[in-house]
Design a protein around this motif. Structure first.
Motif, short mmCIF file in Angstrom:
data_model
loop_
_atom_site.label_atom_id
_atom_site.label_comp_id
_atom_site.label_asym_id
_atom_site.label_seq_id
_atom_site.Cartn_x
_atom_site.Cartn_y
_atom_site.Cartn_z
N VAL A 201 0.79 -1.01 -0.15
CA VAL A 201 0.17 -0.18 0.08
C VAL A 201 0.90 1.09 0.23
O VAL A 201 1.34 1.05 0.95
N LEU A 202 0.81 2.63 -0.94
CA LEU A 202 1.53 3.37 -1.05
C LEU A 202 0.14 4.84 -0.29
O LEU A 202 -0.86 4.95 -0.56
N LEU A 203 1.53 4.92 0.68
CA LEU A 203 0.24 6.13 1.43
C LEU A 203 1.20 7.26 1.06
O LEU A 203 2.64 7.57 0.65
N GLN A 210 -3.06 3.94 -2.93
CA GLN A 210 -3.64 2.14 -4.21
C GLN A 210 -2.95 1.28 -3.61
O GLN A 210 -1.10 0.91 -2.79
N MET A 211 -3.51 -0.43 -3.55
CA MET A 211 -2.85 -1.32 -3.80
C MET A 211 -2.05 -1.76 -4.61
O MET A 211 -2.97 -1.81 -5.40
N GLU A 212 -0.29 -1.89 -4.52
CA GLU A 212 -0.38 -2.55 -5.95
C GLU A 212 -0.40 -3.57 -5.60
O GLU A 212 0.01 -4.21 -4.82
N VAL A 213 -0.34 -3.65 -7.04
CA VAL A 213 0.20 -5.52 -7.66
C VAL A 213 1.03 -5.29 -8.27
O VAL A 213 0.57 -5.13 -9.47
N THR A 214 2.17 -6.46 -8.77
CA THR A 214 3.72 -5.98 -9.19
C THR A 214 3.34 -6.91 -10.57
O THR A 214 3.45 -8.07 -9.83
N ALA A 215 3.32 -6.64 -11.88
CA ALA A 215 3.28 -8.40 -12.34
C ALA A 215 3.93 -7.45 -13.88
O ALA A 215 4.30 -8.84 -14.61
N SER A 216 5.03 -6.77 -13.52
CA SER A 216 6.42 -6.46 -14.74
C SER A 216 7.22 -6.41 -13.65
O SER A 216 6.72 -5.48 -12.56
N THR A 408 -9.31 2.03 -0.86
CA THR A 408 -8.53 1.87 -2.10
C THR A 408 -8.13 0.90 -3.49
O THR A 408 -8.62 -0.22 -2.57
N PRO A 409 -7.89 1.83 -3.93
CA PRO A 409 -8.15 0.53 -5.65
C PRO A 409 -6.85 0.18 -5.59
O PRO A 409 -5.55 0.03 -5.15
N VAL A 410 -6.75 -0.73 -6.14
CA VAL A 410 -6.08 -1.85 -7.18
C VAL A 410 -5.51 -1.65 -7.82
O VAL A 410 -6.47 -2.00 -8.75
N ILE A 411 -4.56 -1.38 -7.60
CA ILE A 411 -3.82 -1.34 -8.88
C ILE A 411 -2.45 -2.12 -9.45
O ILE A 411 -1.48 -2.95 -9.12
N THR A 412 -2.42 -2.55 -10.93
CA THR A 412 -1.18 -3.66 -11.51
C THR A 412 0.04 -2.32 -11.82
O THR A 412 -0.58 -1.32 -12.45
N SER A 413 0.95 -3.20 -11.38
CA SER A 413 1.96 -1.74 -11.82
C SER A 413 3.29 -2.63 -12.30
O SER A 413 3.61 -3.48 -12.40
N MET A 414 4.24 -2.04 -12.40
CA MET A 414 5.13 -2.48 -12.63
C MET A 414 6.92 -1.69 -12.17
O MET A 414 7.02 -1.20 -11.35
#
Length: 477
Positions: A201-203, A210-216, A408-414
């Protein structure tokens, strides 16, 4: 009527008791995680320290004490200092396992640079301090404590859960995930991988954005820049010495910006952020996403170190070495330049770019391979393409994050850096970086001075990972 009232009271009492029991279980799991966290921090797993083996053995003992069968705990590796530990929580075998990975090693830390001892677990002012508190002994402790809790609860699912805590992610030469894939793939073969080395989670000013899930992730590469000169007596200085040539080249590199570039993951990442941003940032994000992108908007956004790293390859000098005596002109000067390369580009492509940017035939650019070997050329293989987003990874994340950080949105990130996911992804194991730690945007201290994690953040991450992992392995459409 009376019976109905009594039944309602019994239901309420039962619900209260269940909630109380869950709270107690959470507290116990936090205590276990904190104990493991402290033990790992106080084992110096840097390259100049003890290596990963003492930490791997400590985790193995924890698992044995928790009731795991010795046959489900394996400590293995290429040499006595670089052992890895693999633990299996058995399911019913109807589905292939899920693999959890994390690294036990940490980057070097000097006591003189810190206000606390980096290899002592210090709690002060609401934070845990120590080398590895963000990268990534926090995640190691959380994953281990989660498996211990599930074992205690006699949890069973359709798939095994495998935990692999490994050596040398930070680049010392005996990468544990790579070694296991090549030598003991049977221990860690899985349908997909959850990597705890990032995400979360980014504060911003205490608010979860945002809550990040990293796929790249980017490709890691080190390069050696070297230049030589006949040298001479320091009383007869000449400007064209080895240090001068190298410093001029590094100045040109520091001013160089690799081209702006978005891929399918980073474009989707910024589209999600833009929909929620406000003010100048919202305007700039939309302008950056336009065709063609607005260069002034990119320049403003790039003043933020995170945004800067996401939209381009980055290269920065991290080490310098020159000279052999205080009263002699240097005959040789070396620098290490560390690059984080966008997917779709190769280390050799970047090496050629460095040669062009340095623009000095006196500066030789070589590739530093894993293990420290110096090579004339770099690998030509390009970074892997992102895996498809699995429903059984994303939907549980939305569910649990929505409960713990509402709205808080779940966002796909690198990932701006690189992790052991490069090995699992290359081996055909789809890998997703997921963690539950909440960290302030301006307090990211991994690899830095006075590394720390908020106590509250760590405790909530323990709760998060338990709930999330249960949801993942029990997921039904």
């Amino acid at each position: 009527m009376i019976r109905i009232v009594v039944s309602a009271a019994l239901v309420a009492a039962t619900m209260h008791g269940t909630a109380h029991a869950a709270a107690d279980a959470n507290e116990e799991s936090r205590a276990v995680a904190r104990s493991i966290f402290k033990e790992l921090i106080e084992i110096d797993t840097s390259e100049s320290g003890q290596g990963s083996t003492p930490a791997a053995l400590a985790i193995a003992q924890r698992m044995k004490d928790a009731g795991f069968a010795e046959s489900d705990i394996v400590v293995a590796g290429p040499n006595p200092r670089k052992q890895n530990v693999v633990v299996r929580l058995r399911g019913n075998g109807h589905k292939k396992p899920v693999l959890l990975i994390g690294h036990l090693d940490v980057v070097e830390a000097r006591r003189s640079d810190w206000t606390t001892d980096p290899y002592q677990f210090v709690e002060k002012d609401g934070y845990f301090y120590g080398r590895g508190t963000q990268d990534m002994k926090d995640g190691d402790a959380i994953m281990a404590a989660t498996l211990i809790r599930l074992k205690k609860e006699k949890f069973r699912s359709d798939r095994d859960i495998i935990l692999a805590l490994t050596a040398d992610e930070e680049g010392a030469g005996d990468n544990g995930v790579d070694w296991l894939l090549k030598n003991r793939r049977d221990l860690i073969d899985a349908e997909f991988v959850l990597n705890h080395d990032g995400g979360g989670v980014l504060l911003e000013n205490g608010k979860a954005v945002q809550m990040e899930v990293t796929a790249s992730e980017k490709v890691y590469a080190d390069f050696q820049l070297s230049t030589t000169n006949p040298g001479g007596h320091s009383s007869l200085p000449v400007p064209e010495n080895a240090i001068y040539a190298l410093s001029q080249g590094l100045t040109r590199l520091a001013r160089y910006e690799f081209p702006f570039e978005l891929n399918n993951v980073t474009r989707a990442y910024y589209e999600q952020i833009a929909s929620r941003a406000t003010g100048q940032r919202a305007t700039d994000l939309k302008a950056m996403l336009a065709t063609p992108p607005d260069q002034q908007a990119i320049a403003r956004l790039s003043k933020d170190s995170i945004d800067h790293a996401i939209v381009r390859t980055t290269c920065v000098a991290t080490r310098l070495e020159a000279g052999h005596a205080n009263n002699a002109l240097p005959q040789k000067a070396n620098a290490v330049v560390n690059c984080r390369i966008l997917p779709g580009h190769s280390p050799e492509e970047v090496r050629q770019t460095l040669i062009e940017v340095l623009d000095d035939s006196r500066i030789k650019v070589s590739y530093i391979a894993t293990g420290g070997e110096i090579r004339e050329t770099a690998p030509a293989a390009k970074g892997f393409q992102p895996p498809p987003l699995r429903e059984d990874v994303i939907e549980p994340l939305r569910k649990v994050a929505g409960k713990m950080w509402p709205g808080t949105p779940v966002i796909t990130s690198m990932a701006a850096g690189a992790t052991d996911g490069v090995y699992t992804s290359a081996a055909g194991l789809p890998t997703y970086i997921v963690g539950g730690e909440a960290i302030e945007r301006d307090d990211i201290r991994a690899h830095g001075q006075d590394e720390r994690i908020a106590v509250k953040s760590f405790n909530r991450a323990v709760d998060f990972y338990y709930e999330y992992l249960r949801e993942v392995v029990n997921y039904r459409k």
